[in-house]
Design a protein around this motif. Structure first.
Motif, PDB file in Angstrom:
ATOM      1  N   GLU A  80       0.831  -1.201   0.000  1.00 27.96           N
ATOM      2  CA  GLU A  80       0.000   0.000   0.000  1.00 27.96           C
ATOM      3  C   GLU A  80       0.870   1.257   0.000  1.00 27.96           C
ATOM      4  O   GLU A  80       0.552   2.245  -0.681  1.00 27.96           O
ATOM      5  N   LYS A  81       1.955   1.232   0.745  1.00 29.95           N
ATOM      6  CA  LYS A  81       2.875   2.369   0.729  1.00 29.95           C
ATOM      7  C   LYS A  81       3.491   2.550  -0.651  1.00 29.95           C
ATOM      8  O   LYS A  81       3.656   3.678  -1.140  1.00 29.95           O
ATOM      9  N   LEU A  82       3.811   1.445  -1.310  1.00 28.82           N
ATOM     10  CA  LEU A  82       4.405   1.541  -2.643  1.00 28.82           C
ATOM     11  C   LEU A  82       3.404   2.075  -3.659  1.00 28.82           C
ATOM     12  O   LEU A  82       3.790   2.786  -4.595  1.00 28.82           O
ATOM     13  N   GLU A  83       2.137   1.768  -3.472  1.00 31.82           N
ATOM     14  CA  GLU A  83       1.117   2.332  -4.357  1.00 31.82           C
ATOM     15  C   GLU A  83       1.062   3.847  -4.200  1.00 31.82           C
ATOM     16  O   GLU A  83       0.954   4.584  -5.188  1.00 31.82           O
ATOM     17  N   VAL A  84       1.168   4.338  -2.962  1.00 31.21           N
ATOM     18  CA  VAL A  84       1.231   5.787  -2.744  1.00 31.21           C
ATOM     19  C   VAL A  84       2.468   6.365  -3.423  1.00 31.21           C
ATOM     20  O   VAL A  84       2.402   7.425  -4.072  1.00 31.21           O
ATOM     21  N   CYS A  85       3.588   5.672  -3.321  1.00 32.56           N
ATOM     22  CA  CYS A  85       4.822   6.140  -3.965  1.00 32.56           C
ATOM     23  C   CYS A  85       4.643   6.269  -5.470  1.00 32.56           C
ATOM     24  O   CYS A  85       5.118   7.234  -6.088  1.00 32.56           O
ATOM     25  N   ARG A  86       3.971   5.315  -6.076  1.00 37.50           N
ATOM     26  CA  ARG A  86       3.741   5.394  -7.525  1.00 37.50           C
ATOM     27  C   ARG A  86       2.842   6.580  -7.870  1.00 37.50           C
ATOM     28  O   ARG A  86       3.085   7.293  -8.860  1.00 37.50           O
ATOM     29  N   LYS A  87       1.827   6.809  -7.060  1.00 34.78           N
ATOM     30  CA  LYS A  87       0.934   7.948  -7.314  1.00 34.78           C
ATOM     31  C   LYS A  87       1.675   9.270  -7.174  1.00 34.78           C
ATOM     32  O   LYS A  87       1.327  10.254  -7.838  1.00 34.78           O
ATOM     33  N   LEU A  88       2.692   9.303  -6.313  1.00 32.84           N
ATOM     34  CA  LEU A  88       3.475  10.527  -6.122  1.00 32.84           C
ATOM     35  C   LEU A  88       4.508  10.731  -7.224  1.00 32.84           C
ATOM     36  O   LEU A  88       5.100  11.802  -7.308  1.00 32.84           O
ATOM     37  N   GLY A  89       4.760   9.685  -8.031  1.00 31.35           N
ATOM     38  CA  GLY A  89       5.682   9.860  -9.151  1.00 31.35           C
ATOM     39  C   GLY A  89       6.775   8.832  -9.293  1.00 31.35           C
ATOM     40  O   GLY A  89       7.515   8.855 -10.286  1.00 31.35           O
ATOM     41  N   ALA A  90       6.931   7.916  -8.324  1.00 28.65           N
ATOM     42  CA  ALA A  90       7.966   6.884  -8.456  1.00 28.65           C
ATOM     43  C   ALA A  90       7.640   5.989  -9.649  1.00 28.65           C
ATOM     44  O   ALA A  90       6.518   5.498  -9.776  1.00 28.65           O
ATOM     45  N   THR A  91       8.612   5.769 -10.513  1.00 25.79           N
ATOM     46  CA  THR A  91       8.371   4.957 -11.718  1.00 25.79           C
ATOM     47  C   THR A  91       8.877   3.535 -11.580  1.00 25.79           C
ATOM     48  O   THR A  91       8.650   2.701 -12.460  1.00 25.79           O
ATOM     49  N   GLY A  92       9.575   3.248 -10.476  1.00 27.26           N
ATOM     50  CA  GLY A  92       9.969   1.882 -10.149  1.00 27.26           C
ATOM     51  C   GLY A  92       9.758   1.660  -8.668  1.00 27.26           C
ATOM     52  O   GLY A  92       9.987   2.572  -7.864  1.00 27.26           O
ATOM     53  N   THR A  93       9.281   0.466  -8.280  1.00 29.79           N
ATOM     54  CA  THR A  93       9.072   0.178  -6.859  1.00 29.79           C
ATOM     55  C   THR A  93       9.445  -1.271  -6.565  1.00 29.79           C
ATOM     56  O   THR A  93       9.430  -2.130  -7.452  1.00 29.79           O
ATOM     57  N   TRP A  94       9.752  -1.528  -5.278  1.00 29.31           N
ATOM     58  CA  TRP A  94      10.092  -2.884  -4.847  1.00 29.31           C
ATOM     59  C   TRP A  94       9.745  -3.049  -3.375  1.00 29.31           C
ATOM     60  O   TRP A  94      10.087  -2.189  -2.551  1.00 29.31           O
ATOM     61  N   ASN A  95       9.043  -4.153  -3.059  1.00 30.33           N
ATOM     62  CA  ASN A  95       8.739  -4.482  -1.675  1.00 30.33           C
ATOM     63  C   ASN A  95       9.919  -5.254  -1.095  1.00 30.33           C
ATOM     64  O   ASN A  95      10.245  -6.345  -1.573  1.00 30.33           O
ATOM     65  N   ARG A  96      10.565  -4.686  -0.086  1.00 29.82           N
ATOM     66  CA  ARG A  96      11.768  -5.302   0.486  1.00 29.82           C
ATOM     67  C   ARG A  96      11.494  -6.686   1.064  1.00 29.82           C
ATOM     68  O   ARG A  96      12.424  -7.493   1.215  1.00 29.82           O
ATOM     69  N   LYS A  97      10.228  -6.984   1.352  1.00 33.63           N
ATOM     70  CA  LYS A  97       9.891  -8.302   1.881  1.00 33.63           C
ATOM     71  C   LYS A  97      10.000  -9.393   0.820  1.00 33.63           C
ATOM     72  O   LYS A  97       9.969 -10.581   1.144  1.00 33.63           O
TER      73      LYS A  97
END
Length: 322
Positions: free
Chosen positions: A173-190
């Motif tokens: 869910e935090k990564l989804e917020v990051c994408r909405k803010l403009g992050a174009t790549g994401t990764w769940n450390r888990k």
């Protein structure tokens, strides 16, 4: 007299304490309306991050409020002005004094509530992206703990200035917020190491790392030639394995960076850069502070526990006045 949070036998107590006796010529006094919780507050409370010599022992590194008095050498501010301020300490209180150089008028159209989410994280973001790492347009950023108040500020500022962001966090869910803010790549450390995902994204020119520990060696693996790692925290431990051969061949830089202990002159430079470059974006609505939750100051204990448990996405604010 004023009221402030005191740490007594490990507990947070909201109690009366003495206010300042004399206002230095280059300082202002602020009646505090809002403050905010930062991880540095948790570390100070735990006894592992004491305030610099001469700084207030009261927790709190940022506030918003109204100026109540100005020192005789201060120009540009007057009693009644609504401002936000970067502090070395003292924010969990009804009143605080700060160098005028660390104080800015709140952005036009902003409430004091929204303005309280700005000073510490936006100053930290600007300092490390554009002063320490000296990012150029188009250079790419790896950001860890991206759902924090700092992370949400970094994503927006970097994106606005043409620096793509790859964000890591431990919650989808935090990564989804990051994408909405403009992050174009994401990764769940888990899901394990971020290395392959960042390489597939194209690698990075800078890593902004509040983790340290084992992350440093993996940061190196995804850095381009002349890449920079800016270390701003030790959530993963204070000791790390560094590939010195890779550092040498690729001309990597490992930079340790803190904001709190810097000189007033250094902080003034950061704050003036924010006023010139970031405040217009805030006024225009191009970037927006992310506020997770608000708590009355009497519930500072619960607010800090919320941050300690990594439950927040964005800033956690403390209401002190009206």
């Amino acid at each position: 007299m004023m009221k402030a949070i005191k740490v007594t036998d490990g507990a947070l107590v909201w109690e009366d304490c003495a206010s300042f006796e004399e206002l230095a010529a280059d300082h202002v006094a602020i009646d505090v309306v809002w403050s905010a919780v930062n991880r540095a507050d948790l570390s100070q409370r735990a006894g592992v991050y004491p305030p610099p010599p001469g700084a207030s022992e009261i927790l709190g590194l940022e506030v918003s409020g109204r100026i109540s008095a100005v020192g005789e050498a201060v120009t540009g501010f007057a009693p009644g002005d609504e401002v936000c301020a970067l502090l070395t300490g003292g924010g969990y209180a009804t009143q605080v004094v700060a160098p005028a150089a660390q104080v800015l008028p709140i952005p036009k159209g902003f409430s004091l509530k929204k303005a309280a989410a700005l000073p510490e994280v936006y100053a930290t973001a600007w300092l490390n992206l554009y002063q320490e790492a000296d990012l150029r347009p188009g250079e790419r950023v790896l950001l860890h703990a991206a759902g924090s108040g700092l992370g949400t500020a970094v994503i927006q500022i970097a994106t606005a200035f043409g620096n793509p962001v790859f964000a890591t966090a431990g919650d989808d869910e935090k990564l989804e917020v990051c994408r909405k803010l403009g992050a174009t790549g994401t990764w769940n450390r888990k899901n394990g190491s971020f290395v392959d995902a960042v390489k597939s994204w194209g690698g990075v020119d800078m890593a902004l790392d509040p983790v340290g520990g084992s992350y440093i060696k993996d940061d190196q693996k995804v850095l381009s030639a002349d890449g920079r790692i800016v270390l701003i925290g030790l959530l993963g431990g204070r000791f790390a394995e560094v590939d010195l051969g890779l550092m040498l061949v690729k001309r990597h830089k490992l930079i340790g960076s803190t904001l709190r202990s810097r000189s007033v002159a250094d902080k003034e430079r950061v704050m003036q850069d924010l006023y010139r470059h970031v405040w217009p974006l805030l006024v225009a609505g191009q970037i927006e502070p992310v506020i997770d939750s608000v708590w009355p100051i009497e519930q500072a204990e619960e607010a800090m526990a919320h941050v300690a448990a990594n439950k927040n996405t964005g800033k956690v604010l403390l209401q002190i006045g009206e």
